[in-house]
Design a protein around this motif. Structure first.
Motif, PDB file in Angstrom:
ATOM      1  N   VAL A  38       0.866  -1.179   0.000  1.00  0.00           N
ATOM      2  CA  VAL A  38       0.000   0.000   0.000  1.00  0.00           C
ATOM      3  C   VAL A  38       0.899   1.225   0.000  1.00  0.00           C
ATOM      4  CG1 VAL A  38      -1.744   1.301   1.268  1.00  0.00           C
ATOM      5  CG2 VAL A  38      -1.789  -1.190   1.319  1.00  0.00           C
ATOM      6  N   THR A  39       0.707   2.107  -0.988  1.00  0.00           N
ATOM      7  CA  THR A  39       1.457   3.355  -1.046  1.00  0.00           C
ATOM      8  C   THR A  39       0.493   4.499  -0.768  1.00  0.00           C
ATOM      9  OG1 THR A  39       2.917   2.404  -2.716  1.00  0.00           O
ATOM     10  CG2 THR A  39       2.952   4.798  -2.466  1.00  0.00           C
ATOM     11  N   VAL A  40       0.786   5.294   0.248  1.00  0.00           N
ATOM     12  CA  VAL A  40      -0.050   6.432   0.622  1.00  0.00           C
ATOM     13  C   VAL A  40       0.691   7.707   0.261  1.00  0.00           C
ATOM     14  CG1 VAL A  40      -1.249   7.589   2.515  1.00  0.00           C
ATOM     15  CG2 VAL A  40      -1.028   5.109   2.532  1.00  0.00           C
ATOM     16  N   THR A  41       0.023   8.608  -0.490  1.00  0.00           N
ATOM     17  CA  THR A  41       0.639   9.872  -0.893  1.00  0.00           C
ATOM     18  C   THR A  41      -0.260  11.020  -0.480  1.00  0.00           C
ATOM     19  OG1 THR A  41       1.534   8.727  -2.823  1.00  0.00           O
ATOM     20  CG2 THR A  41       1.611  11.116  -2.841  1.00  0.00           C
ATOM     21  N   PRO A  42       0.166  11.968   0.286  1.00  0.00           N
ATOM     22  CA  PRO A  42       1.440  12.018   0.986  1.00  0.00           C
ATOM     23  C   PRO A  42       1.431  11.032   2.153  1.00  0.00           C
ATOM     24  CG  PRO A  42       0.114  13.887   1.644  1.00  0.00           C
ATOM     25  CD  PRO A  42      -0.651  13.167   0.566  1.00  0.00           C
ATOM     26  N   TYR A  43       2.625  10.532   2.484  1.00  0.00           N
ATOM     27  CA  TYR A  43       2.725   9.531   3.539  1.00  0.00           C
ATOM     28  C   TYR A  43       2.374  10.120   4.905  1.00  0.00           C
ATOM     29  CZ  TYR A  43       4.564   6.322   6.984  1.00  0.00           C
ATOM     30  OH  TYR A  43       4.677   5.497   8.070  1.00  0.00           O
ATOM     31  N   ALA A  44       2.753  11.353   5.146  1.00  0.00           N
ATOM     32  CA  ALA A  44       2.545  11.968   6.462  1.00  0.00           C
ATOM     33  C   ALA A  44       1.633  13.186   6.344  1.00  0.00           C
ATOM     34  CB  ALA A  44       3.894  12.348   7.076  1.00  0.00           C
ATOM     35  N   PRO A  45       0.321  12.972   6.197  1.00  0.00           N
ATOM     36  CA  PRO A  45      -0.607  14.097   6.080  1.00  0.00           C
ATOM     37  C   PRO A  45      -1.042  14.624   7.444  1.00  0.00           C
ATOM     38  CG  PRO A  45      -1.795  12.056   5.840  1.00  0.00           C
ATOM     39  CD  PRO A  45      -0.341  11.692   6.000  1.00  0.00           C
ATOM     40  N   ALA A  46      -1.593  15.798   7.432  1.00  0.00           N
ATOM     41  CA  ALA A  46      -2.195  16.384   8.636  1.00  0.00           C
ATOM     42  C   ALA A  46      -3.664  15.979   8.675  1.00  0.00           C
ATOM     43  CB  ALA A  46      -2.061  17.898   8.592  1.00  0.00           C
ATOM     44  N   PRO A  47      -4.303  16.047   9.826  1.00  0.00           N
ATOM     45  CA  PRO A  47      -5.735  15.734   9.901  1.00  0.00           C
ATOM     46  C   PRO A  47      -6.536  16.612   8.936  1.00  0.00           C
ATOM     47  CG  PRO A  47      -4.812  15.868  12.100  1.00  0.00           C
ATOM     48  CD  PRO A  47      -3.741  16.330  11.155  1.00  0.00           C
ATOM     49  N   GLY A  48      -7.559  16.020   8.306  1.00  0.00           N
ATOM     50  CA  GLY A  48      -8.393  16.743   7.354  1.00  0.00           C
ATOM     51  C   GLY A  48      -7.857  16.724   5.930  1.00  0.00           C
ATOM     52  N   THR A  49      -6.725  16.112   5.710  1.00  0.00           N
ATOM     53  CA  THR A  49      -6.092  16.078   4.391  1.00  0.00           C
ATOM     54  C   THR A  49      -6.612  14.898   3.575  1.00  0.00           C
ATOM     55  OG1 THR A  49      -4.081  16.954   5.392  1.00  0.00           O
ATOM     56  CG2 THR A  49      -3.849  15.972   3.220  1.00  0.00           C
ATOM     57  N   GLN A  50      -6.665  15.089   2.258  1.00  0.00           N
ATOM     58  CA  GLN A  50      -7.014  13.986   1.358  1.00  0.00           C
ATOM     59  C   GLN A  50      -5.732  13.281   0.930  1.00  0.00           C
ATOM     60  OE1 GLN A  50      -9.740  14.873  -1.832  1.00  0.00           O
ATOM     61  NE2 GLN A  50      -8.683  13.455  -3.185  1.00  0.00           N
ATOM     62  N   VAL A  51      -5.759  11.948   0.918  1.00  0.00           N
ATOM     63  CA  VAL A  51      -4.591  11.163   0.510  1.00  0.00           C
ATOM     64  C   VAL A  51      -4.981  10.252  -0.650  1.00  0.00           C
ATOM     65  CG1 VAL A  51      -3.459  11.198   2.766  1.00  0.00           C
ATOM     66  CG2 VAL A  51      -5.059   9.371   2.232  1.00  0.00           C
ATOM     67  N   ASP A  52      -3.994   9.906  -1.454  1.00  0.00           N
ATOM     68  CA  ASP A  52      -4.171   8.946  -2.537  1.00  0.00           C
ATOM     69  C   ASP A  52      -3.562   7.625  -2.101  1.00  0.00           C
ATOM     70  OD1 ASP A  52      -5.343  10.803  -4.306  1.00  0.00           O
ATOM     71  OD2 ASP A  52      -3.356  11.536  -4.893  1.00  0.00           O
ATOM     72  N   LEU A  53      -4.264   6.530  -2.364  1.00  0.00           N
ATOM     73  CA  LEU A  53      -3.761   5.203  -2.042  1.00  0.00           C
ATOM     74  C   LEU A  53      -3.586   4.419  -3.335  1.00  0.00           C
ATOM     75  CD1 LEU A  53      -5.586   5.994   0.591  1.00  0.00           C
ATOM     76  CD2 LEU A  53      -5.174   3.635   1.137  1.00  0.00           C
ATOM     77  N   ARG A  54      -2.468   3.701  -3.424  1.00  0.00           N
ATOM     78  CA  ARG A  54      -2.185   2.813  -4.559  1.00  0.00           C
ATOM     79  C   ARG A  54      -1.845   1.455  -3.968  1.00  0.00           C
ATOM     80  NH1 ARG A  54      -1.153   3.801  -9.909  1.00  0.00           N
ATOM     81  NH2 ARG A  54      -1.143   6.018  -9.494  1.00  0.00           N
ATOM     82  N   VAL A  55      -2.600   0.429  -4.369  1.00  0.00           N
ATOM     83  CA  VAL A  55      -2.487  -0.904  -3.780  1.00  0.00           C
ATOM     84  C   VAL A  55      -2.083  -1.914  -4.853  1.00  0.00           C
ATOM     85  CG1 VAL A  55      -3.731  -2.736  -2.578  1.00  0.00           C
ATOM     86  CG2 VAL A  55      -4.253  -0.343  -2.076  1.00  0.00           C
ATOM     87  N   SER A  56      -1.064  -2.703  -4.554  1.00  0.00           N
ATOM     88  CA  SER A  56      -0.689  -3.813  -5.432  1.00  0.00           C
ATOM     89  C   SER A  56      -0.862  -5.107  -4.659  1.00  0.00           C
ATOM     90  CB  SER A  56       0.766  -3.671  -5.891  1.00  0.00           C
ATOM     91  OG  SER A  56       1.635  -3.820  -4.791  1.00  0.00           O
ATOM     92  N   GLY A  57      -1.089  -6.191  -5.380  1.00  0.00           N
ATOM     93  CA  GLY A  57      -1.232  -7.492  -4.737  1.00  0.00           C
ATOM     94  C   GLY A  57      -2.640  -8.044  -4.772  1.00  0.00           C
ATOM     95  N   CYS A  58      -3.585  -7.322  -5.378  1.00  0.00           N
ATOM     96  CA  CYS A  58      -4.958  -7.812  -5.500  1.00  0.00           C
ATOM     97  C   CYS A  58      -5.179  -8.311  -6.919  1.00  0.00           C
ATOM     98  CB  CYS A  58      -5.957  -6.701  -5.200  1.00  0.00           C
ATOM     99  SG  CYS A  58      -5.909  -6.120  -3.502  1.00  0.00           S
ATOM    100  N   LYS A  59      -5.802  -9.475  -7.050  1.00  0.00           N
ATOM    101  CA  LYS A  59      -6.076 -10.022  -8.376  1.00  0.00           C
ATOM    102  C   LYS A  59      -7.373  -9.468  -8.948  1.00  0.00           C
ATOM    103  CE  LYS A  59      -3.546 -14.208  -7.368  1.00  0.00           C
ATOM    104  NZ  LYS A  59      -3.607 -15.614  -7.023  1.00  0.00           N
ATOM    105  N   GLU A  60      -8.358  -9.219  -8.087  1.00  0.00           N
ATOM    106  CA  GLU A  60      -9.634  -8.681  -8.547  1.00  0.00           C
ATOM    107  C   GLU A  60      -9.477  -7.201  -8.864  1.00  0.00           C
ATOM    108  OE1 GLU A  60     -12.578  -9.492  -5.592  1.00  0.00           O
ATOM    109  OE2 GLU A  60     -12.577 -11.642  -5.989  1.00  0.00           O
ATOM    110  N   SER A  61     -10.486  -6.637  -9.514  1.00  0.00           N
ATOM    111  CA  SER A  61     -10.414  -5.230  -9.914  1.00  0.00           C
ATOM    112  C   SER A  61     -11.160  -4.314  -8.953  1.00  0.00           C
ATOM    113  CB  SER A  61     -10.977  -5.059 -11.328  1.00  0.00           C
ATOM    114  OG  SER A  61     -12.333  -5.467 -11.350  1.00  0.00           O
ATOM    115  N   LYS A  62     -11.393  -4.782  -7.737  1.00  0.00           N
ATOM    116  CA  LYS A  62     -12.049  -3.938  -6.735  1.00  0.00           C
ATOM    117  C   LYS A  62     -11.629  -4.383  -5.347  1.00  0.00           C
ATOM    118  CE  LYS A  62     -16.189  -6.765  -6.670  1.00  0.00           C
ATOM    119  NZ  LYS A  62     -17.636  -6.796  -6.780  1.00  0.00           N
ATOM    120  N   GLY A  63     -11.876  -3.515  -4.393  1.00  0.00           N
ATOM    121  CA  GLY A  63     -11.549  -3.810  -3.015  1.00  0.00           C
ATOM    122  C   GLY A  63     -11.867  -2.608  -2.150  1.00  0.00           C
ATOM    123  N   LYS A  64     -11.527  -2.689  -0.865  1.00  0.00           N
ATOM    124  CA  LYS A  64     -11.746  -1.579   0.067  1.00  0.00           C
ATOM    125  C   LYS A  64     -10.519  -1.402   0.934  1.00  0.00           C
ATOM    126  CE  LYS A  64     -16.712  -1.196   0.762  1.00  0.00           C
ATOM    127  NZ  LYS A  64     -16.878   0.205   0.415  1.00  0.00           N
TER     128      LYS A  64
END
Length: 190
Positions: A38-64
């Motif tokens: 799991v890659t979180v960008t930015p890694y160290a956000p402040a409260p209330g910030t929006q982050v982007d997540l990029r996940v590898s290792g899932c075979k299906e095309s959806k998840g949570k």
């Protein structure tokens, strides 16, 4: 005939440990049993910030993606440019500073992929690198020299890697084949 048996035996002796090592490495995903990242960008956000997540290792095309730091779980969808899943999540405005675990549910497995996000205090900037980058830093030459000296002085505790082991096994196999062929020639001539 003896030479062919020696070549076959050498080939088995060389490939067996290498194949076993690759099989063992392919089965191990991580120390915690997760099989991706799991890659979180930015890694160290402040409260209330929006982050982007990029996940590898899932075979299906959806998840949570779940975390106590998120306001709501993030719905993962396929990335347009990479074989990963992506989503956006909001850090709770009431989140206290600290490191929070990120768990991803995909392929019908809860917590299949794990990562973390570090929430900072509001108004505190993310940590910057403390060492200069080796890219022609100009005025940072003194810092680079001091840092390089520290690295060179540090003891190396790592041994030979997989590449060295494979090269050694191949050389041993070639030597054993050469000895077998030489012995076979001597028997024929004498």
């Amino acid at each position: 005939m003896f030479a062919l048996r020696a070549i076959g035996a050498a080939a088995v002796l060389v490939t067996l440990p290498v194949a076993a090592a690759h099989a063992e490495g392919a089965q191990s995903g991580g120390n915690d049993g997760s099989t991706g990242s799991v890659t979180v960008t930015p890694y160290a956000p402040a409260p209330g910030t929006q982050v982007d997540l990029r996940v590898s290792g899932c075979k299906e095309s959806k998840g949570k993606a779940y975390s106590d730091a998120f306001e709501n779980p993030g719905d993962l969808a396929p990335s347009a440019d990479q074989p990963t899943l992506t989503t956006q999540a909001h850090i709770r405005s009431s989140a206290t500073p600290g490191i929070y675990e990120v768990k991803v549910t995909c392929d019908g497995v809860s917590g299949k992929v794990r990562g973390s996000v570090q929430v900072l205090q509001p108004g505190r900037p993310a940590q910057a690198p403390t060492a200069p980058v080796h890219a022609g830093g100009g005025g940072t030459a003194q810092l680079t020299a001091a840092h390089t000296t520290e690295i060179a002085a540090a003891p190396r505790e790592e041994g030979p890697g997989t590449r060295h082991v494979v090269i050694g096994l191949v050389l041993a196999a070639v030597a054993s084949v050469a000895v077998a062929l030489r012995g076979a020639r001597r028997r024929r001539s004498g």
